[in-house]
Design an enzyme around this catalytic site. Structure first.
Site, mmCIF file in Angstrom:
data_model
loop_
_atom_site.group_PDB
_atom_site.id
_atom_site.type_symbol
_atom_site.label_atom_id
_atom_site.label_comp_id
_atom_site.label_asym_id
_atom_site.label_seq_id
_atom_site.Cartn_x
_atom_site.Cartn_y
_atom_site.Cartn_z
ATOM 1 N N LYS A 166 0.882 -1.176 0.032
ATOM 2 C CA LYS A 166 0.132 -0.070 0.120
ATOM 3 C C LYS A 166 0.863 1.240 0.113
ATOM 4 O O LYS A 166 2.226 1.004 0.428
ATOM 5 C CB LYS A 166 -0.899 -0.034 1.189
ATOM 6 C CG LYS A 166 -0.235 0.076 2.514
ATOM 7 C CD LYS A 166 -1.319 0.337 3.593
ATOM 8 C CE LYS A 166 -1.679 1.821 3.890
ATOM 9 N NZ LYS A 166 -0.783 2.453 5.114
ATOM 10 N N HIS A 214 -0.735 -5.493 5.773
ATOM 11 C CA HIS A 214 -0.003 -6.273 6.695
ATOM 12 C C HIS A 214 -1.041 -6.475 7.845
ATOM 13 O O HIS A 214 -0.622 -7.355 8.755
ATOM 14 C CB HIS A 214 1.414 -5.727 7.331
ATOM 15 C CG HIS A 214 1.264 -4.345 8.207
ATOM 16 N ND1 HIS A 214 0.760 -3.202 7.631
ATOM 17 C CD2 HIS A 214 1.283 -4.250 9.363
ATOM 18 C CE1 HIS A 214 0.775 -2.414 8.699
ATOM 19 N NE2 HIS A 214 0.984 -3.140 9.809
ATOM 20 N N LYS A 264 -1.118 -10.516 10.924
ATOM 21 C CA LYS A 264 -1.242 -10.500 12.146
ATOM 22 C C LYS A 264 -1.920 -11.509 12.944
ATOM 23 O O LYS A 264 -2.846 -12.018 12.425
ATOM 24 C CB LYS A 264 -1.908 -9.009 12.800
ATOM 25 C CG LYS A 264 -1.039 -7.659 12.530
ATOM 26 C CD LYS A 264 -1.453 -6.852 13.389
ATOM 27 C CE LYS A 264 -1.105 -5.347 12.742
ATOM 28 N NZ LYS A 264 0.313 -4.908 13.405
ATOM 29 N N GLU A 271 -2.583 4.646 18.068
ATOM 30 C CA GLU A 271 -1.253 4.854 18.075
ATOM 31 C C GLU A 271 -0.745 5.837 18.981
ATOM 32 O O GLU A 271 -1.417 6.939 18.743
ATOM 33 C CB GLU A 271 -0.603 4.795 16.552
ATOM 34 C CG GLU A 271 -1.089 3.927 15.516
ATOM 35 C CD GLU A 271 -0.518 3.969 14.122
ATOM 36 O OE1 GLU A 271 0.523 3.555 14.060
ATOM 37 O OE2 GLU A 271 -1.011 4.734 13.538
ATOM 38 N N ASP A 326 -5.067 6.122 4.946
ATOM 39 C CA ASP A 326 -3.935 5.456 5.474
ATOM 40 C C ASP A 326 -4.382 4.386 6.173
ATOM 41 O O ASP A 326 -3.571 3.218 6.293
ATOM 42 C CB ASP A 326 -2.981 6.458 6.474
ATOM 43 C CG ASP A 326 -1.635 5.659 6.982
ATOM 44 O OD1 ASP A 326 -1.021 5.469 5.907
ATOM 45 O OD2 ASP A 326 -1.599 5.915 8.056
ATOM 46 N N HIS A 369 -6.510 -1.442 6.360
ATOM 47 C CA HIS A 369 -6.500 -2.140 7.567
ATOM 48 C C HIS A 369 -7.822 -2.246 8.019
ATOM 49 O O HIS A 369 -8.279 -3.287 8.396
ATOM 50 C CB HIS A 369 -5.272 -1.529 8.491
ATOM 51 C CG HIS A 369 -4.088 -1.257 7.809
ATOM 52 N ND1 HIS A 369 -3.380 -2.113 7.130
ATOM 53 C CD2 HIS A 369 -3.182 -0.395 8.145
ATOM 54 C CE1 HIS A 369 -2.265 -1.679 6.543
ATOM 55 N NE2 HIS A 369 -2.002 -0.663 7.334
ATOM 56 N N LYS A 382 -3.492 8.943 15.484
ATOM 57 C CA LYS A 382 -2.083 8.805 15.794
ATOM 58 C C LYS A 382 -2.036 9.929 16.950
ATOM 59 O O LYS A 382 -2.857 10.543 17.373
ATOM 60 C CB LYS A 382 -1.333 9.541 14.651
ATOM 61 C CG LYS A 382 -1.355 9.103 13.453
ATOM 62 C CD LYS A 382 -0.017 8.590 12.759
ATOM 63 C CE LYS A 382 -0.118 7.792 11.542
ATOM 64 N NZ LYS A 382 0.319 6.367 11.828
#
Ligand code: BG6
Length: 484
Positions: free
Chosen positions: A148, A178, A182, A216, A235, A240, A331
């Site tokens: 990505k 990704h 996990k 995060e 993003d 995700h 974030k």
């Protein structure tokens, strides 16, 4: 409990962008760890390819540093590190010119599978694919891995898909998300489809709502220019979080095979309702306690990009009609935590009357840190004094339940790269899935742009903007606390 490692066949892997950040932080360390574990055989060949003018020895030094920085000490066995480095080569390559292609083609061995990792910006995907074809390296045994961002919107994602399709079949294209690599994300499927307990209750009749949180503590770091053009929606949500939502909401596939799973995920994305402004809260972090704010991080005075987003989603199908999905990601939040919490409905009638301790069952699937699964249940408070109820967790932290092996859960990249080599696309996004996710995301972003929407400020180290709390309060619900 010793895990069974089944070695893969020898292969040649080319990492385009082999000197880049992803190669250093993720790809090379992941390859080393699988080599150390005995899954990658000693006959492997790994070829870094990039523009920098390095030779094999210099590339090995680069990889050695990456291993030292990102691989735990117990796995850095000197003889194994040397053996791994001995399998690395480097080719100076020009994606848009002729340099290096003949040499690369000479290095590829005839009798093994070939994988090409495009660890470069999407603007080079077409050039790389074309050059691989021109130089005879795009045969049916070749696989390509792309990272990505897969497009910036629907039109660009379609264009990328079209470009890749000119040179490779869909069965050769591995689009990495990704999050699908996990451990606990895969466990989500094991829990749903490997047990009788949950699936009969897995619908709007028994589930009140679902929360997905990916919080995060980091800011945008050195990725300001990329991030400021993307924001949390592009993003994190389009890929995700959408993937997590799909795995929770999809119908049971008939088999655990790539197209059966991806067909079901696609149906979920297509069943998502369009969102209105009342279903979305965007936020941007401000400076706090010496931590710079978003605008400083991206070096802008008036960016309106969101570093946080909370959404209320509806999946319009028989299974989910009436059960909202609440998603949030941001974030610089209070803690680094990613979890999925499934809150079941209250029992239809309480034989105990109104009781303080009675709470709905909540199944929490913790993705990181401290991977594990918890199910909150109501029990009787021990001791005399009548029937008092309390809520307790049935807790299965993987580290405790599975012992030392769980302390050493392979990184998502280890698993995904091995799947590429094994030729298993189940955990990779198919082209139509990516396009469907953009088709849902695009109008939301277009709405912000048309309204000149400004994100709400939130303090670094908080749980996001106040308004995101309201998103749930309005429905008589609450977000779970953001804590590790
Ligand atoms: C990446 C995003 O895809 O995922 C980053 O671009 C984000 O902005 C990262 O920080 C989160 O991944 P993880 O595995 O650390 O949760």
């Amino acid at each position: 409990m010793a895990s069974r490692i089944i070695p893969v066949d020898p292969f040649d892997l080319v990492i385009f962008g082999g000197t880049g950040d992803l190669a250093r932080r993720k790809i090379l360390p992941a390859l080393y760890r699988r080599f150390w574990a005995g899954q990658i055989p000693p006959e492997v060949a790994i070829i870094g390819a990039a523009r920098s003018d390095l030779d094999d020895a210099q590339y090995r030094a680069f990889a050695r540093e990456a291993i030292e920085e990102f691989v735990s000490e117990v796995k850095r066995v000197p003889a194994t590190v040397e053996a791994f480095l001995g399998r690395l080569r480097y080719v100076v390559i020009d994606a848009r010119g002729e340099t290096g292609w003949a040499e690369l083609s000479r290095l590829m061995r005839a009798d093994v599978d070939h994988a090409f990792y495009f660890s470069v910006g999407p603007s080079l995907f077409g050039d790389l694919a074309q050059r691989l074809r021109d130089n005879g390296m795009a045969g049916p045994e070749a696989r390509i891995v792309v990272e990505k961002p897969f497009g910036h919107d629907l039109a660009s994602a379609r264009a990328l898909n079209r470009t890749l399709a000119q040179h490779f079949d869909e069965a050769q294209i591995y689009r990495i998300d990704h999050y699908l690599g996990k451990e606990t994300v895969q466990n989500l499927m094991a829990i749903r489809f490997g047990n009788m307990l949950f699936e009969p209750l897995w619908n709007a009749q028994y589930i009140d709502h679902i929360q997905i949180t990916v919080a995060e503590t980091v800011g945008v770091g050195g990725r300001g220019p990329y991030y400021d053009r993307s924001g949390a929606m592009r993003d994190m949500v389009q890929n995700h979080m959408m993937q997590l939502l799909c795995l929770i909401a999809m119908e049971p596939p008939s088999h655990f095979d790539p197209d059966a799973v991806r067909d079901e995920k696609l149906k979920v994305i297509r069943a998502l309702d369009a969102l209105g402004p009342e279903d979305i809260v965007r936020g941007q972090y401000c400076a706090d306690d010496g931590v710079p704010g978003y605008l400083t991080d991206v070096d802008s005075r008036d960016s309106t990009t969101e570093s946080f987003v909370a959404l209320r989603l509806a999946v319009s199908n028989w299974r989910w009609k009436g059960t909202p999905f609440y998603l949030r990601t941001g974030k610089r939040m209070r803690a680094r935590t990613s979890e999925i919490a499934i809150t079941f409905k209250e029992p239809p009638h309480s034989i105990f009357g109104v009781q303080k301790g009675q709470a709905p069952n909540v199944l929490v699937i913790k993705l990181q840190p401290n991977e594990g699964i918890t199910l909150n249940v109501t029990i009787k408070e021990p001791g005399p004094g009548g029937m008092r109820l309390i809520e307790v967790p049935l807790d299965m932290s993987f580290a405790e339940a599975l012992g030392p092996e769980a302390q050493d859960i392979p990184d998502a990249y280890e698993r995904l790269i091995m799947d590429v080599i094994r030729g298993n696309q189940t955990l990779f996004m198919r082209g139509d899935e990516v396009e469907a996710a953009w088709a849902w995301t695009d109008p939301i972003i277009a709405g912000w742009e048309a309204r000149e929407d400004r994100p709400r400020p939130y303090d670094a180290g908080s749980s996001g903007p106040e308004d995101s709390l309201m998103l749930m309060h309005r429905d008589g619900r609450r977000w779970r606390e953001v804590r590790p």
